[in-house]
Design a protein around this motif. Structure first.
Motif, short mmCIF file in Angstrom:
data_model
loop_
_atom_site.label_atom_id
_atom_site.label_comp_id
_atom_site.label_asym_id
_atom_site.label_seq_id
_atom_site.Cartn_x
_atom_site.Cartn_y
_atom_site.Cartn_z
N LEU A 30 35.26 11.31 48.82
CA LEU A 30 35.95 11.96 48.80
C LEU A 30 37.24 12.00 48.07
N VAL A 31 37.47 11.65 46.51
CA VAL A 31 37.98 11.31 45.92
C VAL A 31 37.31 12.37 44.88
N LEU A 32 36.10 12.03 45.63
CA LEU A 32 35.30 13.76 43.64
C LEU A 32 35.78 14.91 44.41
N GLN A 33 35.46 14.64 45.47
CA GLN A 33 35.72 16.35 47.10
C GLN A 33 37.07 16.74 46.00
N ILE A 34 38.40 15.85 45.90
CA ILE A 34 39.65 15.47 45.98
C ILE A 34 39.84 16.65 44.40
N ALA A 35 39.21 15.43 43.58
CA ALA A 35 39.65 16.26 42.00
C ALA A 35 38.81 17.43 41.57
N LEU A 36 37.16 17.54 42.29
CA LEU A 36 36.78 18.89 42.37
C LEU A 36 37.81 19.98 42.49
N GLY A 37 38.74 19.24 43.36
CA GLY A 37 39.39 21.54 44.16
C GLY A 37 40.13 21.22 43.26
N GLU A 38 40.85 20.37 42.95
CA GLU A 38 42.24 20.61 42.22
C GLU A 38 41.86 21.52 40.62
N LEU A 39 40.28 21.70 41.00
CA LEU A 39 39.85 22.45 39.31
C LEU A 39 39.53 23.93 39.85
N SER A 40 39.57 23.93 41.24
CA SER A 40 39.03 25.61 41.84
C SER A 40 40.75 26.09 42.34
N SER A 41 39.78 27.18 43.00
CA SER A 41 41.30 28.03 42.90
C SER A 41 41.49 27.90 44.09
N ASN A 42 40.78 27.02 45.07
CA ASN A 42 41.84 26.85 46.18
C ASN A 42 41.57 25.20 46.76
N PRO A 43 42.56 24.77 45.55
CA PRO A 43 42.57 23.46 45.33
C PRO A 43 42.90 22.73 47.13
N VAL A 44 42.59 21.69 46.68
CA VAL A 44 42.33 20.54 48.03
C VAL A 44 43.62 19.42 46.71
N ASP A 102 34.84 20.02 30.82
CA ASP A 102 35.34 19.88 32.55
C ASP A 102 35.28 19.00 33.04
N MET A 103 34.10 18.13 32.98
CA MET A 103 33.08 17.37 34.14
C MET A 103 34.04 16.14 33.18
N ARG A 104 33.87 15.68 32.60
CA ARG A 104 34.78 14.91 32.19
C ARG A 104 36.02 14.16 32.36
N GLU A 105 36.81 15.11 32.26
CA GLU A 105 38.01 15.86 32.59
C GLU A 105 38.58 14.77 34.13
N ILE A 106 38.20 15.15 35.02
CA ILE A 106 37.11 15.31 36.58
C ILE A 106 36.94 13.74 37.14
N ALA A 107 36.38 12.71 36.02
CA ALA A 107 35.52 11.55 35.84
C ALA A 107 37.16 10.90 35.32
N VAL A 108 37.26 11.10 34.57
CA VAL A 108 38.54 10.36 34.24
C VAL A 108 39.79 10.37 35.44
N THR A 109 39.50 11.16 36.04
CA THR A 109 40.58 11.49 37.04
C THR A 109 40.04 10.72 38.28
N VAL A 110 39.26 11.19 38.42
CA VAL A 110 38.54 10.32 39.39
C VAL A 110 38.63 8.34 39.39
N LEU A 111 37.83 7.97 38.64
CA LEU A 111 38.00 7.06 37.90
C LEU A 111 38.82 6.30 37.84
N GLU A 112 40.12 6.82 37.48
CA GLU A 112 41.62 6.69 37.56
C GLU A 112 42.08 5.80 38.89
#
Length: 353
Positions: free
Chosen positions: A104-118, A75-85
Motif C-alpha cells: 500500500l505504501v508503494l501504491q501511495i508513492a506511485l500514485g503521488e507520481l501519477s496524474s491522479n495522485p493518491v 524517478d524510481m529511486r526517488e519513490i524508493a527513498v520515499t517508500v523506505l522513509e
C-alpha cells in the motif's frame, strides 16, 4: 549484523529527510536512529520487503549496515527513498510490518507520481478500535471512506475487489459496538451464485446460506475472536443473514452492512434502504463490474447510485484499482478487465471473482 539486514544508502532517514548524495544511477540514504529491531522489521524475513520494493520499482537495493544504496532510474529511486522513509517510520511503534503495508505504501508513492495522485492525507486519520487491536485506514480514499461511514447515516463504498470496502465497514461496525454507539450489528448479503450453479445444498437453512456469508464471518473472527463472535451471535447482538430476511423489519440502533450489493435487484435495494430506523447507520458495498444477476437484469446498486446521487445525508466513496490492497497482480488484473470492457460494444458480461 547478519547479511539479511545489511543495508547501504546515502539518504538520511529523519523527519525532514534531505538527499545527501545522488549519482547518475545511484541514490543513497542512511537509516536513523540506528535500531536493529526496526532494521529487521523494515527488511522483513529473508529481505522480503526489500525484494518487493525492488520488483515493483525495477531497481536494486544493496545492503550494508544501516545504509541503503538504490540503483535504478531517477524517478524510481526517488519513490524508493520515499517508500523506505515511510516504512522505517512505521517500525517506530510497530512490532511487525505486513507485506500488505509495503504494497500500500508503494501504491501511495506511485500514485503521488501519477496524474491522479493518491495521497496519504493529513494527520493520523481515523482509528477503529476492536478487541484484537486497532485498525487504521491507509490512503486518502480509505480514510475518507471511514470518516463518511462514521458521520453519515447511509454510505456507499463502490469499487473493485481488494480495496477494503467490506473489511473497513465491518471494522466500523465493531468499533461502534465496542463504544456502545449502536446496540447490534447486522451483516447482510444477497444469496446469489457467483457465475456457477451450486445445485442442492445439504443441511438446515443456516447451513445453506453460510457459504454466501463466509467473508463477513471471517472479518468478525479476526476483529473479535471466534468465541466472542459466537456469544454475540447467540445473544443476537450480531446477526448475519441473507437479504431476504430484511423484508418487513425496522432496524433501530443498529449498524447494518449490505455487502455484494451489486447483486441486489432494484426492488431489493429499495427494500433494504427503507429498513433504516432511529439511531442506525447503513453501509452498502459492492463492485458494479462483478454482477452475478441473470443477464439483462438491472443491478439495484447501479440504479441506487443514480437515483440517490443528489440526496442529502448519503455519501458515496468510489475506489479504483490504485486502492487495491491485495496482491499487486490484483490491481493489474482489475486494470486489464476494465480496459477490455471499455472495448466491448455489447453489454458487459459476468466476471468471475
Amino acid at each position: 549484523m547478519t547479511r539479511q539486514f545489511q543495508l547501504f544508502s546515502r539518504h538520511k532517514l529523519t523527519e525532514n529527510t534531505a538527499l545527501l548524495n545522488t549519482s547518475e544511477h545511484t541514490s543513497t540514504l542512511e537509516l536513523s536512529p540506528q535500531d536493529p529491531r526496526r532494521l529487521a522489521i523494515l527488511c522483513g524475513q529473508f529481505n522480503e520487503h526489500i525484494k518487493l520494493i525492488e520488483q515493483r520499482l525495477n531497481l536494486r537495493v544493496l545492503h550494508r549496515g544501516y545504509s541503503l544504496e538504490i540503483i535504478g532510474e531517477a524517478d524510481m529511486r526517488e519513490i524508493a527513498v520515499t517508500v523506505l522513509e515511510r516504512l522505517y517510520a512505521e517500525t517506530d511503534d510497530s512490532l511487525t510490518l505486513a507485506p500488505e503495508t509495503v504494497h500500500l505504501v508503494l501504491q501511495i508513492a506511485l500514485g503521488e507520481l501519477s496524474s491522479n495522485p493518491v495521497h496519504v492525507g493529513g494527520g493520523e486519520g481515523p482509528v477503529l478500535m476492536t478487541k484484537k487491536g486497532t485498525i487504521r485506514p491507509r490512503g486518502q480514499n480509505q480514510q475518507r471512506y471511514v470518516e463518511q461511514m462514521l458521520s453519515h447515516d447511509i454510505s456507499f463504498g463502490v469499487g473493485p475487489a481488494g480495496t477494503g470496502k467490506t473489511y473497513l465497514a465491518v471494522a466500523c461496525a465493531v468499533d461502534q459496538l465496542e463504544k456502545d454507539q449502536v446496540k447490534r450489528i447486522l451483516l447482510v448479503r444477497p444469496a446469489v451464485e457467483a457465475g456457477e450453479k451450486l445445485g442442492f445444498l445439504p443441511g438446515d437453512l443456516s447451513e445453506k446460506i453460510n457459504p454466501y456469508l463466509r467473508p463477513l464471518y471471517d472479518a468478525l473472527y479476526e476483529m473479535l475472536g471466534l468465541e466472542r463472535v459466537a456469544k454475540l451471535i447467540e445473544r443476537q447482538v450480531i446477526e448475519v443473514a441473507p437479504l431476504a430476511y430484511m423484508r418487513g423489519r425496522t432496524l433501530n440502533h443498529a449498524f447494518i452492512i449490505l455487502d455484494e450489493a451489486q447483486n441486489t435487484t432494484p426492488e431489493q435495494m429499495k427494500m433494504f434502504l427503507t429498513r433504516l430506523g432511529y439511531g442506525s447507520r447503513a453501509v452498502i458495498t459492492g463492485d458494479i463490474s462483478q454482477v452475478d444477476l441473470p443477464r439483462g437484469m438491472e443491478s439495484g446498486l447501479t440504479q441506487a447510485l443514480t437515483i440517490l446521487e443528489q440526496v442529502k445525508g448519503i455519501h458515496v466513496t468510489r475506489f479504483a484499482s490504485c486502492d487495491v490492497v491485495r496482491h499487486p497482480l490484483v490491481m493489474r488484473i482489475v486494470d486489464a478487465y476494465e480496459a477490455w470492457d471499455a472495448k466491448q460494444p455489447a453489454p458487459r458480461g459476468h466476471h468471475v471473482r
